[in-house]
Design a protein around this motif. Structure first.
Motif, PDB file in Angstrom:
ATOM      1  N   HIS A 170      55.380  45.124  36.499  1.00 48.55           N
ATOM      2  CA  HIS A 170      53.968  45.347  35.741  1.00 48.55           C
ATOM      3  C   HIS A 170      53.144  44.214  36.912  1.00 48.55           C
ATOM      4  CE1 HIS A 170      50.070  44.077  33.845  1.00 48.55           C
ATOM      5  NE2 HIS A 170      50.235  45.204  33.011  1.00 48.55           N
ATOM      6  N   LEU A 171      52.487  44.973  38.027  1.00 42.36           N
ATOM      7  CA  LEU A 171      51.716  44.465  39.220  1.00 42.36           C
ATOM      8  C   LEU A 171      50.393  44.402  38.740  1.00 42.36           C
ATOM      9  CD1 LEU A 171      54.195  45.640  41.985  1.00 42.36           C
ATOM     10  CD2 LEU A 171      54.394  43.162  40.593  1.00 42.36           C
ATOM     11  N   SER A 172      49.843  43.068  38.906  1.00 48.17           N
ATOM     12  CA  SER A 172      48.393  42.827  39.116  1.00 48.17           C
ATOM     13  C   SER A 172      48.021  42.459  40.285  1.00 48.17           C
ATOM     14  CB  SER A 172      47.731  41.727  37.814  1.00 48.17           C
ATOM     15  OG  SER A 172      48.088  42.351  36.687  1.00 48.17           O
ATOM     16  N   ILE A 173      46.766  42.854  40.770  1.00 47.16           N
ATOM     17  CA  ILE A 173      46.106  42.487  42.310  1.00 47.16           C
ATOM     18  C   ILE A 173      44.957  41.367  41.751  1.00 47.16           C
ATOM     19  CG2 ILE A 173      44.588  44.359  42.261  1.00 47.16           C
ATOM     20  CD1 ILE A 173      45.216  44.401  45.152  1.00 47.16           C
ATOM     21  N   ASN A 174      45.047  40.619  42.622  1.00 54.74           N
ATOM     22  CA  ASN A 174      44.021  39.411  42.659  1.00 54.74           C
ATOM     23  C   ASN A 174      43.641  39.468  44.102  1.00 54.74           C
ATOM     24  OD1 ASN A 174      44.033  35.897  42.641  1.00 54.74           O
ATOM     25  ND2 ASN A 174      42.348  37.137  41.856  1.00 54.74           N
ATOM     26  N   GLY A 175      42.356  38.942  44.539  1.00 59.25           N
ATOM     27  CA  GLY A 175      41.897  38.735  45.744  1.00 59.25           C
ATOM     28  C   GLY A 175      40.701  39.664  46.243  1.00 59.25           C
ATOM     29  N   THR A 196      34.119  43.296  41.060  1.00 56.66           N
ATOM     30  CA  THR A 196      33.060  44.135  40.043  1.00 56.66           C
ATOM     31  C   THR A 196      34.100  44.970  39.194  1.00 56.66           C
ATOM     32  OG1 THR A 196      33.117  46.113  41.313  1.00 56.66           O
ATOM     33  CG2 THR A 196      31.368  44.449  41.857  1.00 56.66           C
ATOM     34  N   LEU A 197      33.858  45.473  38.126  1.00 56.42           N
ATOM     35  CA  LEU A 197      34.277  46.409  37.121  1.00 56.42           C
ATOM     36  C   LEU A 197      34.587  47.830  37.957  1.00 56.42           C
ATOM     37  CD1 LEU A 197      33.165  45.751  33.482  1.00 56.42           C
ATOM     38  CD2 LEU A 197      35.285  45.019  34.469  1.00 56.42           C
ATOM     39  N   ASP A 198      33.613  48.133  38.874  1.00 56.83           N
ATOM     40  CA  ASP A 198      33.917  49.205  39.474  1.00 56.83           C
ATOM     41  C   ASP A 198      35.162  49.139  40.547  1.00 56.83           C
ATOM     42  OD1 ASP A 198      31.594  50.638  38.416  1.00 56.83           O
ATOM     43  OD2 ASP A 198      30.433  50.242  40.124  1.00 56.83           O
ATOM     44  N   GLN A 199      35.370  48.245  41.236  1.00 59.66           N
ATOM     45  CA  GLN A 199      36.306  47.941  41.912  1.00 59.66           C
ATOM     46  C   GLN A 199      37.723  47.708  41.174  1.00 59.66           C
ATOM     47  OE1 GLN A 199      34.677  44.435  43.844  1.00 59.66           O
ATOM     48  NE2 GLN A 199      35.862  45.100  45.667  1.00 59.66           N
ATOM     49  N   ALA A 200      37.469  47.145  40.025  1.00 60.98           N
ATOM     50  CA  ALA A 200      38.729  47.136  39.137  1.00 60.98           C
ATOM     51  C   ALA A 200      39.287  48.400  38.652  1.00 60.98           C
ATOM     52  CB  ALA A 200      38.445  46.092  37.803  1.00 60.98           C
ATOM     53  N   GLY A 201      38.519  49.267  38.186  1.00 54.98           N
ATOM     54  CA  GLY A 201      38.569  50.576  37.627  1.00 54.98           C
ATOM     55  C   GLY A 201      39.265  51.507  38.843  1.00 54.98           C
ATOM     56  N   GLU A 202      38.700  51.359  39.848  1.00 50.92           N
ATOM     57  CA  GLU A 202      39.440  52.164  41.199  1.00 50.92           C
ATOM     58  C   GLU A 202      40.782  51.449  41.626  1.00 50.92           C
ATOM     59  OE1 GLU A 202      37.015  51.331  44.615  1.00 50.92           O
ATOM     60  OE2 GLU A 202      35.257  52.507  43.577  1.00 50.92           O
ATOM     61  N   MET A 256      43.133  41.013  38.299  1.00 51.19           N
ATOM     62  CA  MET A 256      42.567  39.683  38.104  1.00 51.19           C
ATOM     63  C   MET A 256      41.615  39.499  38.917  1.00 51.19           C
ATOM     64  SD  MET A 256      44.738  36.014  38.657  1.00 51.19           S
ATOM     65  CE  MET A 256      45.663  36.078  36.919  1.00 51.19           C
ATOM     66  N   ILE A 257      40.313  39.083  38.315  1.00 50.84           N
ATOM     67  CA  ILE A 257      39.082  38.533  39.109  1.00 50.84           C
ATOM     68  C   ILE A 257      38.912  37.109  38.982  1.00 50.84           C
ATOM     69  CG2 ILE A 257      36.708  38.938  39.135  1.00 50.84           C
ATOM     70  CD1 ILE A 257      37.242  41.785  38.015  1.00 50.84           C
ATOM     71  N   GLY A 258      38.445  36.529  39.805  1.00 53.77           N
ATOM     72  CA  GLY A 258      38.215  35.083  39.805  1.00 53.77           C
ATOM     73  C   GLY A 258      36.725  34.590  39.864  1.00 53.77           C
ATOM     74  N   ARG A 259      36.403  34.167  40.964  1.00 53.03           N
ATOM     75  CA  ARG A 259      35.225  33.486  41.146  1.00 53.03           C
ATOM     76  C   ARG A 259      34.056  34.581  40.525  1.00 53.03           C
ATOM     77  NH1 ARG A 259      35.404  32.407  47.253  1.00 53.03           N
ATOM     78  NH2 ARG A 259      36.914  33.936  47.091  1.00 53.03           N
ATOM     79  N   ALA A 260      33.995  35.828  40.656  1.00 57.32           N
ATOM     80  CA  ALA A 260      33.053  36.416  40.380  1.00 57.32           C
ATOM     81  C   ALA A 260      32.771  36.659  38.814  1.00 57.32           C
ATOM     82  CB  ALA A 260      33.080  38.091  40.708  1.00 57.32           C
ATOM     83  N   ALA A 261      34.097  36.318  38.072  1.00 57.21           N
ATOM     84  CA  ALA A 261      34.216  36.493  36.491  1.00 57.21           C
ATOM     85  C   ALA A 261      33.366  35.136  36.241  1.00 57.21           C
ATOM     86  CB  ALA A 261      35.355  36.621  36.190  1.00 57.21           C
ATOM     87  N   TYR A 262      33.474  34.057  36.904  1.00 54.27           N
ATOM     88  CA  TYR A 262      32.829  32.919  36.595  1.00 54.27           C
ATOM     89  C   TYR A 262      31.494  32.768  36.733  1.00 54.27           C
ATOM     90  CZ  TYR A 262      32.385  27.819  35.912  1.00 54.27           C
ATOM     91  OH  TYR A 262      32.121  26.514  35.402  1.00 54.27           O
TER      92      TYR A 262
END
Length: 335
Positions: free
Chosen positions: A209-214, A218-224, A234-240
């Motif tokens: 199970h591999l998650s990507i960070n960096g 946006t949710l659009d990018q996450a969905g893609e 995984m989303i960092g600064r944008a989520a904050y």
């Protein structure tokens, strides 16, 4: 293994908020949880020496409402990490995560964080010891390499070591860490992203199970990225800094579980929590500093930030400051 906790955290990991020092404390996590019922939340990194040798168990404090929530540990001694993991599991965390990505000088001096990318066998020993100590899942967050390492060689070797000990969930920050010459802040932006390498690792280790960070904002990018076959984002600064823009629609778009609410609803839902924090002797700004970006991009957002920034630190500041700031949003909305 506590299967309910493992499966809960694993399914939640389709979208997670990165562990961020000085940011993702328990107040921040409670606030984020109001926006998403499902996203996986992480603590700030807590060092195993602080827990085991320092007895700083207050660092494990969290609210039941935060679940699913993971504890991120920093350390490099298998025995001590096992003890720290046990303390985290006893405190009720759904997952224990080992930090192999932080590039700060303090972390390097303790021989953990991103410097562990140089010693995959040690990481495997640490993770195995933690797995033996707890029933909840042990995971890893890493970089693609450090300094002059070749990520195309180092990362598959690193993941292979983890795969052999049945550590099957890893979050990869798709940048190198430069341990000399770049500050921690620069390490978040300057080394180039290599999302293609992370995709290649998913092809090479399909059962992991591999998650990507960096670089994901946006949710659009996450969905893609999810549609392209990765297991999590995984989303960092944008989520904050723009929490509503990232988390406000996450349940509907990432987990197919909409529950209509507004950013204003979230602000009001924070009021009882803030009141309880103040009653226990806390300060308003300890909570509201995490709420400054709630209305990012909205009319009135600047005044919202100004009111909270200037008045939340005043002696005796209470929930009326949040009400005043919220009125600025309502006025701008009506204009």
């Amino acid at each position: 293994m506590e299967k309910s906790k493992e499966n809960n955290a694993k399914s939640a990991a389709r979208l997670s908020v990165a562990p961020m020092m000085d940011w993702t404390d328990r107040h921040c996590r409670y606030f984020h949880r109001l926006m998403s019922r499902h996203a996986l939340l992480y603590t700030e990194m807590v060092t195993s020496p602080a827990l085991v040798r320092g007895g700083a168990l207050h660092l494990l404090d969290h609210s039941p409402e935060e679940h699913p929530v993971a504890l991120q540990l920093g350390g490099s001694d298998p025995v001590e990490l096992a003890q720290a993991a046990r303390l985290g599991a006893e405190a009720g965390y759904d997952e224990i995560n080992l930090n192999c990505g932080c590039p700060s000088d303090r972390v390097q001096s303790g021989t953990f964080g991103a410097v562990l990318m140089r010693d995959a066998p040690l990481v495997a020993r640490c993770v195995a010891a933690m797995q033996e100590a707890v029933d909840v899942e042990v995971t890893v967050k890493c970089r693609i390499g450090v300094d002059d390492q070749d990520p195309a060689q180092v990362l598959p070797e690193f993941l292979g070591q983890l795969d052999r000990i049945n550590c099957t969930r890893v979050t990869i920050h798709a940048r190198k860490a430069w341990l000399q010459g770049l500050s921690p802040k620069e390490n978040r932006d300057i080394p180039p992203l290599d999302h293609d390498l992370v995709h290649a690792m998913k092809q090479r280790f399909p059962a992991m199970h591999l998650s990507i960070n960096g670089g994901i904002t946006t949710l659009d990018q996450a969905g893609e990225l999810l549609a392209q076959g990765l297991d999590g984002v995984m989303i960092g600064r944008a989520a904050y800094h723009e929490p509503w823009n990232v988390l406000g629609e996450a349940d509907a778009r990432i987990y197919d579980d909409p529950h209509p609410q507004t950013a204003e609803d979230v602000a009001r839902a924070m009021l009882p929590y803030i009141e309880a924090h103040l009653t226990s002797g806390g300060k308003l700004h300890q909570v509201t500093r995490h709420m400054l970006g709630l209305f990012a991009g909205r009319p009135g957002a600047r005044r919202w930030r100004q009111v909270l920034s200037t008045k939340a630190t005043a002696p005796g500041a209470g929930t009326d400051v949040v009400e005043e700031a919220l009125a600025q949003i309502e006025q701008a909305q009506a204009a």
